[in-house]
Design a protein around this motif. Structure first.
Motif, mmCIF file in Angstrom:
data_model
loop_
_atom_site.group_PDB
_atom_site.id
_atom_site.type_symbol
_atom_site.label_atom_id
_atom_site.label_comp_id
_atom_site.label_asym_id
_atom_site.label_seq_id
_atom_site.Cartn_x
_atom_site.Cartn_y
_atom_site.Cartn_z
ATOM 1 N N HIS A 192 0.817 -1.222 0.000
ATOM 2 C CA HIS A 192 0.000 0.000 0.000
ATOM 3 C C HIS A 192 0.849 1.270 0.000
ATOM 4 O O HIS A 192 0.447 2.293 -0.521
ATOM 5 N N ALA A 193 2.036 1.159 0.638
ATOM 6 C CA ALA A 193 2.895 2.344 0.729
ATOM 7 C C ALA A 193 3.296 2.839 -0.663
ATOM 8 O O ALA A 193 3.654 3.992 -0.844
ATOM 9 N N ILE A 194 3.230 1.936 -1.644
ATOM 10 C CA ILE A 194 3.629 2.344 -2.994
ATOM 11 C C ILE A 194 2.570 3.234 -3.636
ATOM 12 O O ILE A 194 2.887 4.215 -4.294
ATOM 13 N N ILE A 195 1.308 2.902 -3.408
ATOM 14 C CA ILE A 195 0.270 3.681 -4.091
ATOM 15 C C ILE A 195 -0.491 4.639 -3.183
ATOM 16 O O ILE A 195 -1.099 5.585 -3.653
ATOM 17 N N MET A 196 -0.494 4.391 -1.870
ATOM 18 C CA MET A 196 -1.226 5.292 -0.975
ATOM 19 C C MET A 196 -0.216 6.197 -0.287
ATOM 20 O O MET A 196 0.506 5.775 0.596
ATOM 21 N N MET A 205 7.406 7.665 8.256
ATOM 22 C CA MET A 205 7.388 6.241 7.934
ATOM 23 C C MET A 205 7.222 6.015 6.433
ATOM 24 O O MET A 205 7.755 5.077 5.863
ATOM 25 N N PHE A 206 6.454 6.897 5.818
ATOM 26 C CA PHE A 206 6.251 6.808 4.375
ATOM 27 C C PHE A 206 7.580 7.015 3.653
ATOM 28 O O PHE A 206 7.951 6.274 2.748
ATOM 29 N N GLU A 207 8.303 8.022 4.103
ATOM 30 C CA GLU A 207 9.599 8.308 3.478
ATOM 31 C C GLU A 207 10.568 7.149 3.690
ATOM 32 O O GLU A 207 11.257 6.722 2.758
ATOM 33 N N VAL A 208 10.595 6.623 4.921
ATOM 34 C CA VAL A 208 11.491 5.505 5.200
ATOM 35 C C VAL A 208 11.125 4.323 4.301
ATOM 36 O O VAL A 208 11.997 3.681 3.708
ATOM 37 N N ALA A 209 9.827 4.060 4.168
ATOM 38 C CA ALA A 209 9.388 2.928 3.352
ATOM 39 C C ALA A 209 9.911 3.064 1.927
ATOM 40 O O ALA A 209 10.465 2.121 1.361
ATOM 41 N N VAL A 247 23.225 7.847 -5.724
ATOM 42 C CA VAL A 247 21.824 7.686 -5.338
ATOM 43 C C VAL A 247 21.725 6.872 -4.054
ATOM 44 O O VAL A 247 20.975 7.204 -3.128
ATOM 45 N N GLY A 248 22.527 5.813 -3.974
ATOM 46 C CA GLY A 248 22.512 4.974 -2.776
ATOM 47 C C GLY A 248 22.901 5.750 -1.534
ATOM 48 O O GLY A 248 22.282 5.621 -0.483
ATOM 49 N N VAL A 249 23.935 6.584 -1.653
ATOM 50 C CA VAL A 249 24.381 7.366 -0.500
ATOM 51 C C VAL A 249 23.286 8.358 -0.089
ATOM 52 O O VAL A 249 22.981 8.521 1.096
ATOM 53 N N LEU A 250 22.658 8.987 -1.072
ATOM 54 C CA LEU A 250 21.593 9.946 -0.747
ATOM 55 C C LEU A 250 20.425 9.237 -0.056
ATOM 56 O O LEU A 250 19.941 9.684 0.982
ATOM 57 N N LEU A 251 19.990 8.116 -0.626
ATOM 58 C CA LEU A 251 18.874 7.385 -0.026
ATOM 59 C C LEU A 251 19.211 6.945 1.392
ATOM 60 O O LEU A 251 18.388 7.041 2.303
ATOM 61 N N SER A 252 20.452 6.494 1.583
ATOM 62 C CA SER A 252 20.855 6.057 2.915
ATOM 63 C C SER A 252 20.873 7.220 3.885
ATOM 64 O O SER A 252 20.407 7.106 5.017
ATOM 65 N N THR A 253 21.433 8.337 3.433
ATOM 66 C CA THR A 253 21.456 9.521 4.287
ATOM 67 C C THR A 253 20.038 9.847 4.738
ATOM 68 O O THR A 253 19.792 10.115 5.910
ATOM 69 N N LEU A 254 19.117 9.793 3.804
ATOM 70 C CA LEU A 254 17.737 10.140 4.137
ATOM 71 C C LEU A 254 17.135 9.166 5.141
ATOM 72 O O LEU A 254 16.625 9.572 6.176
ATOM 73 N N HIS A 255 17.191 7.878 4.838
ATOM 74 C CA HIS A 255 16.435 7.007 5.746
ATOM 75 C C HIS A 255 17.182 6.656 7.014
ATOM 76 O O HIS A 255 16.548 6.428 8.045
ATOM 77 N N CYS A 299 0.692 8.284 9.728
ATOM 78 C CA CYS A 299 0.330 7.051 9.019
ATOM 79 C C CYS A 299 0.937 7.024 7.610
ATOM 80 O O CYS A 299 0.644 7.884 6.792
ATOM 81 N N PRO A 300 1.791 6.023 7.347
ATOM 82 C CA PRO A 300 2.500 6.007 6.060
ATOM 83 C C PRO A 300 1.567 5.860 4.860
ATOM 84 O O PRO A 300 1.929 6.255 3.750
ATOM 85 N N VAL A 301 0.408 5.262 5.074
ATOM 86 C CA VAL A 301 -0.478 5.022 3.935
ATOM 87 C C VAL A 301 -1.746 5.871 3.998
ATOM 88 O O VAL A 301 -2.696 5.642 3.256
#
Ligand code: SF4
Ligand code: SF4
Ligand code: SF4
Lengths: 393, 260
Positions: A113-117, A124-128, A169-177, B70-72
């Motif tokens: 769901h995190a992909i489309i919602m 948590m959304f960003e981490v996902a 890109v990997g370093v940026l994504l890692s920095t973020l999450h 809520c992430p979703v």
């Protein structure tokens, strides 16, 4: 011989026992639910599976981006030999984090769901998203190793070509999450105990992840050296330890500034359960290894280096467990200790990680980087270039 | 714009009859056993402090923490005020429970595909122009439903009319940026289990503070990393230099040969 045999059987038996318990716990978890399998409650909705399998797990896998950045971005090609094991650990680590998440999520079948919602206001959304994307990046970064095995030179060439953007890109994504895992707790200023809550949480999480990433590279080099009777890249590892020490120094100074700014220095001396656990985390994970590894005679000695790195790892685990569990006990007004089933699942995942790592090292060219020069030439070509140029001059 | 709805709970008027819980359970089709602690089957409960009863329930915050975390996006804040949960979106991460400053959302721990449960502010009744079941059932007017602005005014008036009776505070007016459930009391709130040191700013601002820096981190970080790579990666540069030198050599060599 007999001794070795009994040693192997011992470890096999232990692993077998853990897996059996883990399997039973898995059954209870998915058939009877979280209530039957865990000690979680409405007052303590996050326990071992979030605290260790996810929050700590992601941190322990930070060696991947740290090493990739050092070698490919900062061009410290000397560290090249340990990049592969670091990427492998990271890739396995993230896979296991996602596995752990499947146990912890109440409705795991809806994880996608995190992909489309979308809810961009949610940490948590960003981490996902970051975890999703970064796991893909890691798979790509790791793929040459597998492709080499099957001699798919063309594909390898393509991946080599996009290495730099991929790493960035990997370093940026890692920095973020990595930092966002700290931001997750920013929302709970009244709940999380003052020794751990800080507006700088994202920064602390990030810096400590880099430190533990370095430490993990050292620890796993040692373990695999022992298991596979390889030599050790002592000089490289000692230098990685130095990077770790510098990170711990930055961490310590900001931690101190933060406590002063929040006028929370007093908390360091309150006779409370939290205080003791905080000191434990700082002594084991920060002061101890800093003192040890800052000295050349320990850093360049097998046991000293291993001990120092292991301390960073253990201290890091205590820190993440404190932030995610200990720090909430005061507010919840009750303690939390994982049920045996929670422990069994977590241990199974960890053992599974060890087994997968060992198998990968055994069957894939992980530590044998030098033999694959034609595919990743930089270090030596660079030297050759220099030589030629100086000759020409 | 729809007026924001609210409920004013006057703790001095509550007699502890539990009619609110009974009505709520009936309205929502929950088991009718009496409960003292919020649970998946009790959206509202009474807490007793020396003969004083305090109704606990979801506060339907103005800027709700649960909605932001809520992430979703399973939680939404409706225009009229109710904060609602959608089980079809929820992935069950329980961040909402970990984050809610009032410790409201409850989990169906015994269900193997659990939902989060909490008071719905009788959103479907509000849509029909009815008041919440609990407010309707309250025999003393301790729970009063209305527009938030009106109820805030009324709360202040009640306090002003009897300053010796009430403590001079409307709880929920500015806690975490304000809530839809407002309380007035004759006993100091901290003695009734209320969190009185909650921040005045909505908690989502704290995480947003970090999240809003992401574009900067990506932009500056990207440029920085690329720049470092560009600077440190002198290999190509050296190769070029090498090529140039070779070319120069060739040329001078060629010169010499042609000279001789
Ligand atoms: S009280 Fe908690 S659950 Fe209710 S709206 Fe506020 S944050 Fe959400
Ligand atoms: S448990 Fe469900 S409703 Fe709560 S934050 Fe997670 S996904 Fe959203
Ligand atoms: S508003 Fe409705 S759902 Fe909420 S406590 Fe009252 S009756 Fe129950």
């Amino acid at each position: 011989m007999k001794q070795i045999l009994s040693k192997i059987t011992f470890w096999k038996a232990t692993a077998g026992l853990i897996f059996t318990a883990g399997l039973y716990a898995t059954y209870v978890r998915f058939v009877d639910g979280l209530g039957a399998s865990t000690n979680l409650s409405d007052d303590f909705p996050w326990g071992l599976w979030v605290g260790f399998d996810v929050i700590t797990g992601v941190g322990l896998a930070a060696g991947g981006f740290t090493l990739a950045a050092m070698v490919h971005v900062f061009n410290l090609k000397r560290f090249e030999p340990v990049v592969r094991p670091a990427i492998l650990t990271a890739f396995l680590g993230y896979t296991l984090v996602i596995l752990g998440l499947m146990y912890d999520l109440g409705r795991p079948l809806q994880i996608w769901h995190a992909i489309i919602m979308w809810n961009p206001r949610s940490v948590m959304f960003e981490v996902a998203w970051c975890v999703m994307l970064y796991t893909t990046v890691l798979a790509l970064e790791f793929s040459p190793v597998v492709l080499e095995k099957f001699k798919l030179t063309k594909t390898i060439k393509f991946i080599k070509r996009i290495t730099i953007p991929l790493v960035i890109v990997g370093v940026l994504l890692s920095t973020l999450h990595q930092s966002s895992l700290g931001s997750v707790y920013l929302i709970a200023p009244d709940k999380l105990y003052g020794l751990w809550y800080s507006p700088y949480l994202p920064f602390f999480f990030y810096i400590s992840a880099i430190a533990v990433g370095c430490a993990m590279v050292i620890v796993e080099s040692f373990l695999s050296a022992r298991a596979f009777h390889r030599g050790l890249e002592m000089d490289i590892l000692a230098d990685i330890a130095r990077v770790g020490v510098v990170m711990l120094g930055v961490y310590l100074s900001f931690k101190t500034v933060d406590l002063i700014e929040r006028k929370a220095l007093g908390l360091l001396f309150l006779p409370r359960y939290e205080t003791y656990l905080y000191w434990l985390e700082m002594v084991v994970g920060v002061f101890g290894p800093m003192i040890l590894l800052a000295q050349r005679k320990f850093r360049e000695n097998h046991n000293g280096l291993f001990a120092g790195a292991l301390m960073i790892v253990v201290g890091f685990i205590i820190n993440r467990m404190n932030t995610s569990i200990t720090g909430f006990e005061g507010w919840a007004g009750k303690g939390y200790f994982p049920s045996w089933m929670e422990l069994a699942v977590t241990l199974s995942i960890v053992v599974f990680g060890f087994v997968a790592f060992a198998l990968a090292v055994k069957y894939l060219p992980i530590f044998t980087h030098a033999e694959h020069e034609e595919l990743s030439p930089p270090a030596d070509e660079w030297a050759k270039d220099l030589q030629t140029v100086s000759q020409l001059r | 714009m729809i007026a924001k709805k609210a409920m004013l709970i006057d703790i001095t008027l509550c007699v502890g009859c539990n009619a609110c819980q009974v009505a709520c359970k009936e309205e929502n089709g929950l088991s009718d056993k009496e409960e003292q602690i919020l649970s998946p089957t009790a959206y509202t409960v009474l807490h007793e402090f020396n003969g004083t009863y305090v109704r606990r329930m979801c506060q339907h915050c103005v800027d709700p923490t649960c909605v932001s975390v809520c992430p979703v996006g399973a939680f939404t804040k409706t225009a009229a005020g109710p904060v609602l949960y959608d089980e079809n979106k929820c992935i069950g991460c329980r961040y909402c429970m970990q984050a809610c400053p009032f410790q409201v959302p409850r989990y169906e721990w015994d269900n193997n595909y659990p939902r989060v449960q909490k008071c719905k502010f009788c959103a479907s009744r509000l849509e029909k122009g009815l008041q919440p079941a609990c407010a309707e059932a309250c025999p003393t007017g301790a729970t009063k439903f209305g527009d938030r602005d009106d109820l805030i005014r009324e709360a202040h008036e009640r306090i002003k009319a009897e300053p010796e009776k009430y403590v001079n505070k409307v709880y929920g007016l500015e806690e975490v940026g304000g809530t839809s459930i407002l309380y007035i009391s004759s006993v100091p709130f901290e003695e009734l289990g209320f969190k009185t040191n909650l921040s005045k700013i909505p908690l989502p601002a704290l995480t947003w503070n970090a999240l809003s820096k992401i574009p900067t981190v990506v932009a500056v970080g990207g440029v920085f990393l690329y720049g470092v790579w560009w600077i440190t990666n002198r290999r190509t540069e050296v190769q070029q230099l090498e090529a140039k030198l070779r070319e120069m050599d060739d040329r001078s060599n060629g010169h010499e040969t042609s000279n001789s």
